[in-house]
Write a protein that holds these residues in place. Structure first.
Motif, PDB file in Angstrom:
ATOM      1  N   VAL A 165      30.875  -4.734  36.801  1.00  0.00           N
ATOM      2  CA  VAL A 165      31.543  -3.277  37.116  1.00  0.00           C
ATOM      3  C   VAL A 165      31.837  -2.287  35.386  1.00  0.00           C
ATOM      4  N   TRP A 217      21.318  -1.716  39.577  1.00  0.00           N
ATOM      5  CA  TRP A 217      22.758  -1.722  39.623  1.00  0.00           C
ATOM      6  C   TRP A 217      24.069  -1.866  41.151  1.00  0.00           C
ATOM      7  N   TYR A 252      26.802  -4.415  40.361  1.00  0.00           N
ATOM      8  CA  TYR A 252      28.448  -4.586  41.040  1.00  0.00           C
ATOM      9  C   TYR A 252      28.533  -5.680  42.353  1.00  0.00           C
TER      10      TYR A 252
END
Length: 91
Positions: free
Chosen positions: A31, A22, A26
């Motif tokens: 996002v 994750w 990002y």
């Protein structure tokens, strides 16, 4: 740091590899929380005549389920679910 996170969250804590993945998403600018289309994801095709038929069944019996709707109209449960929740926007 992960041990501390595991102490706070307990068994509901995400796996460390998931957290790292994750973070990479990002940092790459991804996002959005929406699910991206998958290469083998099934696309449901509905006939335009089927949608009013499902709507009519629901109006006649508001307690009818997805399975009963599918059997009544000879369509798959997935198609019935798609029509009810996505096309007709019923909850």
């Amino acid at each position: 740091m992960y041990r501390r996170l595991k102490e706070v969250c307990g068994e509901q804590c995400l796996a460390l590899c998931t957290i790292f993945r994750w973070c990479q998403f990002y940092e790459a600018g991804l996002v959005s929380i929406k699910d991206l289309p998958r290469p083998r994801q099934v696309h449901i095709v509905t006939k335009s005549a089927t949608i009013p038929a499902v709507d009519e069944l629901i109006r006649q019996n508001r307690r009818i389920g997805t399975r009963e709707t599918a059997v009544e109209l000879s369509i798959s449960k997935g198609t019935a679910h798609h029509i009810i929740h996505k096309k007709l926007d019923y909850g």
